[in-house]
Motif scaffolding. Sequence first.
Motif, PDB file in Angstrom:
ATOM      1  N   LEU A  13      39.745 -25.753 -10.250  1.00 46.79           N
ATOM      2  CA  LEU A  13      38.363 -26.217 -10.076  1.00 46.79           C
ATOM      3  C   LEU A  13      38.256 -27.708  -9.795  1.00 46.79           C
ATOM      4  CD1 LEU A  13      36.596 -24.128 -12.889  1.00 46.79           C
ATOM      5  CD2 LEU A  13      37.244 -23.456 -10.582  1.00 46.79           C
ATOM      6  N   LEU A  23      30.299 -27.772 -15.544  1.00 48.49           N
ATOM      7  CA  LEU A  23      30.907 -27.263 -16.789  1.00 48.49           C
ATOM      8  C   LEU A  23      29.980 -27.470 -17.989  1.00 48.49           C
ATOM      9  CD1 LEU A  23      34.684 -28.341 -16.864  1.00 48.49           C
ATOM     10  CD2 LEU A  23      33.759 -26.013 -16.826  1.00 48.49           C
ATOM     11  N   LEU A  52      42.128 -25.494 -26.800  1.00 44.76           N
ATOM     12  CA  LEU A  52      42.967 -25.652 -25.599  1.00 44.76           C
ATOM     13  C   LEU A  52      42.134 -25.814 -24.326  1.00 44.76           C
ATOM     14  CD1 LEU A  52      45.134 -24.638 -27.533  1.00 44.76           C
ATOM     15  CD2 LEU A  52      46.036 -23.258 -25.689  1.00 44.76           C
ATOM     16  N   SER A  54      40.204 -28.555 -23.221  1.00 44.56           N
ATOM     17  CA  SER A  54      38.894 -28.900 -23.795  1.00 44.56           C
ATOM     18  C   SER A  54      37.895 -29.430 -22.774  1.00 44.56           C
ATOM     19  CB  SER A  54      39.056 -29.868 -24.966  1.00 44.56           C
ATOM     20  OG  SER A  54      39.905 -30.915 -24.620  1.00 44.56           O
ATOM     21  N   GLY A  55      38.330 -29.818 -21.586  1.00 42.93           N
ATOM     22  CA  GLY A  55      37.388 -30.198 -20.527  1.00 42.93           C
ATOM     23  C   GLY A  55      36.427 -31.285 -20.974  1.00 42.93           C
ATOM     24  N   ASP A  58      32.912 -29.396 -24.824  1.00 37.94           N
ATOM     25  CA  ASP A  58      31.824 -28.566 -25.378  1.00 37.94           C
ATOM     26  C   ASP A  58      32.301 -27.597 -26.458  1.00 37.94           C
ATOM     27  OD1 ASP A  58      29.249 -29.147 -23.698  1.00 37.94           O
ATOM     28  OD2 ASP A  58      30.947 -29.190 -22.320  1.00 37.94           O
ATOM     29  N   ASP A  79      43.736 -33.841 -18.409  1.00 36.15           N
ATOM     30  CA  ASP A  79      43.111 -34.801 -17.491  1.00 36.15           C
ATOM     31  C   ASP A  79      42.474 -35.965 -18.262  1.00 36.15           C
ATOM     32  OD1 ASP A  79      41.971 -35.764 -14.989  1.00 36.15           O
ATOM     33  OD2 ASP A  79      40.059 -35.090 -15.836  1.00 36.15           O
ATOM     34  N   SER A 103      47.556 -33.831 -23.055  1.00 35.98           N
ATOM     35  CA  SER A 103      48.805 -33.068 -23.017  1.00 35.98           C
ATOM     36  C   SER A 103      48.605 -31.820 -22.185  1.00 35.98           C
ATOM     37  CB  SER A 103      49.191 -32.664 -24.445  1.00 35.98           C
ATOM     38  OG  SER A 103      50.228 -31.699 -24.431  1.00 35.98           O
ATOM     39  N   ASP A 104      49.693 -31.310 -21.647  1.00 37.72           N
ATOM     40  CA  ASP A 104      49.653 -29.967 -21.085  1.00 37.72           C
ATOM     41  C   ASP A 104      49.635 -28.986 -22.258  1.00 37.72           C
ATOM     42  OD1 ASP A 104      50.525 -28.658 -18.149  1.00 37.72           O
ATOM     43  OD2 ASP A 104      50.864 -27.384 -19.895  1.00 37.72           O
ATOM     44  N   ARG A 120      38.392 -21.579 -24.135  1.00 37.02           N
ATOM     45  CA  ARG A 120      37.450 -20.852 -23.269  1.00 37.02           C
ATOM     46  C   ARG A 120      37.769 -21.201 -21.822  1.00 37.02           C
ATOM     47  NH1 ARG A 120      31.383 -22.278 -24.475  1.00 37.02           N
ATOM     48  NH2 ARG A 120      31.833 -24.102 -23.173  1.00 37.02           N
ATOM     49  N   PHE A 121      37.961 -20.175 -20.987  1.00 34.91           N
ATOM     50  CA  PHE A 121      38.261 -20.371 -19.564  1.00 34.91           C
ATOM     51  C   PHE A 121      39.435 -21.329 -19.376  1.00 34.91           C
ATOM     52  CE2 PHE A 121      33.466 -19.549 -18.793  1.00 34.91           C
ATOM     53  CZ  PHE A 121      33.675 -18.172 -18.763  1.00 34.91           C
ATOM     54  N   PHE A 125      43.844 -19.946 -15.920  1.00 36.40           N
ATOM     55  CA  PHE A 125      44.374 -20.930 -14.968  1.00 36.40           C
ATOM     56  C   PHE A 125      45.866 -21.196 -15.154  1.00 36.40           C
ATOM     57  CE2 PHE A 125      39.842 -22.132 -15.448  1.00 36.40           C
ATOM     58  CZ  PHE A 125      39.445 -21.960 -14.130  1.00 36.40           C
ATOM     59  N   LEU A 126      46.461 -20.601 -16.196  1.00 36.83           N
ATOM     60  CA  LEU A 126      47.852 -20.956 -16.524  1.00 36.83           C
ATOM     61  C   LEU A 126      48.842 -20.016 -15.853  1.00 36.83           C
ATOM     62  CD1 LEU A 126      47.428 -21.611 -20.361  1.00 36.83           C
ATOM     63  CD2 LEU A 126      47.202 -23.244 -18.464  1.00 36.83           C
TER      64      LEU A 126
HETATM   65  C1  LIG Z   1      37.276 -24.360 -16.827  1.00 35.38           C
HETATM   66  S1  LIG Z   1      37.619 -25.788 -17.768  1.00 35.38           S
HETATM   67  C2  LIG Z   1      37.021 -25.230 -19.349  1.00 35.38           C
HETATM   68  C3  LIG Z   1      36.627 -26.356 -20.253  1.00 35.38           C
HETATM   69  C4  LIG Z   1      36.095 -25.916 -21.625  1.00 35.38           C
HETATM   70  N1  LIG Z   1      37.078 -25.102 -22.327  1.00 35.38           N
HETATM   71  C5  LIG Z   1      34.798 -25.183 -21.493  1.00 35.38           C
HETATM   72  O1  LIG Z   1      34.771 -23.954 -21.616  1.00 35.38           O
HETATM   73  O2  LIG Z   1      33.773 -25.844 -21.239  1.00 35.38           O
HETATM   74  C6  LIG Z   1      39.392 -25.745 -17.985  1.00 35.38           C
HETATM   75  C7  LIG Z   1      39.979 -27.066 -18.502  1.00 35.38           C
HETATM   76  O3  LIG Z   1      41.362 -26.817 -18.810  1.00 35.38           O
HETATM   77  C8  LIG Z   1      42.137 -27.919 -18.375  1.00 35.38           C
HETATM   78  N2  LIG Z   1      43.490 -27.454 -18.102  1.00 35.38           N
HETATM   79  C9  LIG Z   1      43.881 -26.605 -17.123  1.00 35.38           C
HETATM   80  N3  LIG Z   1      45.201 -26.386 -17.193  1.00 35.38           N
HETATM   81  C10 LIG Z   1      45.662 -27.114 -18.256  1.00 35.38           C
HETATM   82  C11 LIG Z   1      46.927 -27.295 -18.842  1.00 35.38           C
HETATM   83  N4  LIG Z   1      48.012 -26.677 -18.341  1.00 35.38           N
HETATM   84  N5  LIG Z   1      47.047 -28.117 -19.904  1.00 35.38           N
HETATM   85  C12 LIG Z   1      45.945 -28.754 -20.417  1.00 35.38           C
HETATM   86  N6  LIG Z   1      44.703 -28.619 -19.904  1.00 35.38           N
HETATM   87  C13 LIG Z   1      44.559 -27.799 -18.829  1.00 35.38           C
HETATM   88  C14 LIG Z   1      41.448 -28.418 -17.128  1.00 35.38           C
HETATM   89  O4  LIG Z   1      41.799 -29.765 -16.889  1.00 35.38           O
HETATM   90  C15 LIG Z   1      39.977 -28.206 -17.491  1.00 35.38           C
HETATM   91  O5  LIG Z   1      39.437 -29.359 -18.078  1.00 35.38           O
END
Ligand SMILES: C[S@@+](CC[C@H](N)C(=O)[O-])C[C@H]1O[C@@H](n2cnc3c(N)ncnc32)[C@H](O)[C@@H]1O
Length: 276
Positions: A13, A23, A52, A54-55, A58, A79, A103-104, A120-121, A125-126
């Motif tokens: 995204l 978001l 995990l 946390s974007g 929220d 990020d 961190s990843d 959440r969400f 993506f992993l």
């Molecule tokens: C769709 S957003 C969801 C944010 C939040 N959980 C929410 O529901 O509002 C996904 C978040 O996961 C982070 N993200 C994706 N892959 C990641 C990874 N491998 N390690 C850490 N963060 C990750 C992205 O940078 C993004 O901020």
Amino acid sequence: MATTTETSTQYALGYSNSEHDRLIRQANRIAPTTERLFREAGIRPGHRVLDLGSGMGDVAMLVAKLVGPSGEVVGIERDANSIARARERVAAAGLTNVSFTQSDVNQIVSDKPFDAAVGRFILMFLPDPASVLRSLLKLIRPGGAIAFQEPTWIPFLASSARLPLWSKVLGSIHETFLRSGVNPEMGPDLFKMFQEVGLPAPSMRMEALLGSDAEFTGLITDLIGSLQPLAQQHNVSLEALGDFGTLAQRVQAEVTTSKTVVSFVPIVGVWARKAE
Ligand SMILES: C[S@@+](CC[C@H](N)C(=O)[O-])C[C@H]1O[C@@H](n2cnc3c(N)ncnc32)[C@H](O)[C@@H]1O
């Protein structure tokens, strides 16, 4: 809490301001479903919880209210700009029990066990969500909870069938997810995955918000906007959607004219407890 260096895989995204604003709007709409899941999973005052991906913060802020000042939330996000904005929002909300670690999610290290891990969400993506769940289990105390909300697009696509443009928008997002390795069925897939990593069969529920207002449909038309670069990269043609400048208005006109409601992506809530 220590972390190792992050790995660099693309996040579908992206990190534009408009995606971050989307978001936050999305989080406001779905917060009640998230809170219900976490309460059911037994998250309560005094708990130490890991969030995990946390974007914008929220989920972490929602959990902070459930665990209260005697509890603690640690948000993991790779990020740096997202973390900066999440920290500002936490400070503005007057919360002192939330911290963020850059961190990843594959590389979380903690010397103190958590009472629960949530997200959440993020698993969708992993590239290897099962290995992340396995590592998480080591960070949770015996009896601790693991609770995630992830999507299921199959009923979402089916429910859009009567609205041609809305249906095309959803189809384009779905195709982009599939071609780029994002799992749109991460929610139901967690039934098997939880058990494969050694958790019991999880409790599961599916919730789909319904709405018809422009902010509601805009969550999805703005999502295809965020995904545009990825769609191009994976040769998903967006031509059938017409001019992006007017897409949101045309979708909203279709919904208004049809005098119906549309669904937001059905969210599957999944939780289980680590063996005592
Ligand atoms: C769709 S957003 C969801 C944010 C939040 N959980 C929410 O529901 O509002 C996904 C978040 O996961 C982070 N993200 C994706 N892959 C990641 C990874 N491998 N390690 C850490 N963060 C990750 C992205 O940078 C993004 O901020």
